[in-house]
Design an enzyme around this catalytic site. Structure first.
Site, short mmCIF file in Angstrom:
data_model
loop_
_atom_site.label_atom_id
_atom_site.label_comp_id
_atom_site.label_asym_id
_atom_site.label_seq_id
_atom_site.Cartn_x
_atom_site.Cartn_y
_atom_site.Cartn_z
N PRO A 81 -2.18 4.69 -4.49
CA PRO A 81 -1.92 4.77 -3.30
C PRO A 81 -2.55 5.94 -2.34
O PRO A 81 -2.74 7.03 -2.86
CB PRO A 81 -0.57 5.00 -3.23
CG PRO A 81 0.04 4.90 -4.47
CD PRO A 81 -1.37 5.00 -5.39
N GLU A 82 -3.08 5.39 -1.29
CA GLU A 82 -3.70 6.69 -0.44
C GLU A 82 -3.00 6.95 0.91
O GLU A 82 -1.71 6.30 0.86
CB GLU A 82 -5.17 5.92 0.04
CG GLU A 82 -5.85 5.55 -1.32
CD GLU A 82 -7.33 5.14 -0.87
OE1 GLU A 82 -7.95 5.41 0.39
OE2 GLU A 82 -7.98 4.10 -1.58
#
Ligand SMILES: [Zn+2]
Length: 272
Positions: free
Chosen positions: A2-3
């Site tokens: 996840p960014e």
């Protein structure tokens, strides 16, 4: 992994369910999930703490408690969710907070992490965890002028520099590839060869791809993260052999700093 947009989506989703609740008890199921403090101190310090705010900094999920800050980095496979208190414990649950619920009962706030790369920090001073990070790309601090000067003062390839969290916070593989394509810059271009106009285009592209990512609730290519739809709008990421949305040339995949990297060989040229 996840960014920024994925973690922002998780924080926004969980915020109304967590803020104002109190931690009754923490149940640490895999002690190495905890970066600091010791498991015994962690359990003692979190007990009775009120959850005052839920936010995000870079790729960290952040909970502001009465006396502490709790940071969670999801890394490869971490996931956060709220469950009814009597639901069965899952195999990969690493940390469970029993929290107060609306109806005087309790619910569970769970950190589940199959691959065990995720980490949790409980600190008084947030700088202990995030003090060394660069600016938030969606903040006012991140300006086109700041980016231009930052690129000029370094002599590094663009992609590894943008992934460096001490330079700019929150960018990962997906959004970096997307932003570089949008700005028509090759990932291997050396930062101090970028002119002011190109830096301006990159600044705009970074903000646009992140904002679009948030608007679409992030991307759901990571098997642990679900719910977003940005993966349906990728320009280059994970699209090797498919046509560039701008010029139709087949997207190529190369490896930059050990990361799979996607470019349009026509739109993005080194040094152009
Ligand atoms: Zn192209």
């Amino acid at each position: 992994m996840p960014e920024l947009p994925e973690v922002e989506t998780i924080a926004r989703k969980l915020r109304p369910e967590l803020v104002g609740k109190r931690i009754v008890k923490a149940d640490l199921l895999w002690s190495r999930t905890l970066a600091t403090p010791t498991p015994a101190e962690f359990q003692k310090r979190t007990e009775g703490q009120e959850i005052r705010a839920v936010s995000r900094r870079a790729k960290y999920f952040v909970m502001e408690l009465s006396d502490y800050y709790l940071f969670i980095h999801l890394r490869m496979s971490g996931d956060l969710y709220i469950k009814e208190v009597d639901t069965t414990q899952e195999k990969h649950d690493r940390l469970i907070f029993f929290i107060t619920a609306e109806d005087d009962g309790m619910s569970k706030f769970v950190f589940n992490d199959t691959r065990k790369f995720g980490r949790v920090w409980l600190v008084r001073d947030p700088d202990e965890v995030v003090g060394g990070l660069g600016p938030e790309p969606l903040s006012d601090e991140f300006t086109a002028q700041w980016l231009y000067e930052g690129l000029q003062s370094r002599h590094r390839q663009l992609k590894p520099l943008l992934l460096d969290q001490s330079f700019l916070a929150g960018m990962g593989n997906i959004y970096t590839d997307e932003a570089l394509h949008k700005a028509r810059l090759h990932p291997l271009t050396v930062s101090d060869s970028v002119n002011r106009e190109q830096a301006g285009a990159l600044w705009e592209a970074i903000r646009e791809v992140l904002q679009e990512g948030i608007r679409r609730n992030g991307a759901s290519i990571d098997w642990a993260y679900r719910g977003g739809e940005f993966q349906n709008y990728f320009r280059v990421y994970d699209r090797k052999g498919q046509p560039c949305p701008v010029c139709g040339t087949a997207i190529e995949r190369l490896v930059v700093g050990q990361r799979g990297t996607h470019v349009c060989p026509n739109c993005q040229r080194i040094g152009s």
